[in-house]
Scaffold this motif. Structure first.
Motif, PDB file in Angstrom:
ATOM      1  N   ARG A  65      64.562  74.092 -69.461  1.00 22.84           N
ATOM      2  CA  ARG A  65      65.981  74.438 -69.319  1.00 22.84           C
ATOM      3  C   ARG A  65      66.714  74.382 -70.660  1.00 22.84           C
ATOM      4  O   ARG A  65      67.789  74.936 -70.810  1.00 22.84           O
ATOM      5  N   PHE A  66      66.107  73.706 -71.646  1.00 23.11           N
ATOM      6  CA  PHE A  66      66.700  73.646 -72.979  1.00 23.11           C
ATOM      7  C   PHE A  66      66.122  74.693 -73.930  1.00 23.11           C
ATOM      8  O   PHE A  66      66.463  74.708 -75.113  1.00 23.11           O
ATOM      9  N   ASN A 105      74.385  67.835 -70.044  1.00 21.01           N
ATOM     10  CA  ASN A 105      73.481  68.755 -70.734  1.00 21.01           C
ATOM     11  C   ASN A 105      74.180  69.460 -71.886  1.00 21.01           C
ATOM     12  O   ASN A 105      73.562  69.722 -72.916  1.00 21.01           O
ATOM     13  N   GLY A 136      63.368  67.327 -71.950  1.00 20.80           N
ATOM     14  CA  GLY A 136      64.265  67.976 -71.002  1.00 20.80           C
ATOM     15  C   GLY A 136      63.687  69.164 -70.263  1.00 20.80           C
ATOM     16  O   GLY A 136      64.299  69.663 -69.323  1.00 20.80           O
TER      17      GLY A 136
END
Length: 64
Positions: free
Chosen positions: A51-52, A3, A48
């Motif tokens: 969370r991004f 990530n 994604g």
């Protein structure tokens, strides 16, 4: 670790696209003919998830 690599590549691509979008502004109001950096942000969030979202916020903050 993966990530983090995605975020670093995203930030570099966002800044590059933001810079490239402002090379040839048109008219007296300096309107850009295209703006790909927000599209890249939408693609990252769709791929994604939320969370991004902090990376998207940081990219927009740093580019301005």
């Amino acid at each position: 670790m993966r990530n983090l690599l995605i975020v670093v590549v995203y930030l570099a691509a966002y800044l590059l696209l933001d810079w490239a979008g402002g090379i040839f502004p048109l008219g007296p109001f300096a309107i850009n003919p295209w703006n790909a950096s927000p599209g890249l942000s939408v693609a990252l969030l769709l791929w994604g998830g939320l969370r991004f979202a902090p990376a998207v916020f940081v990219a927009a903050l740093v580019s301005d």
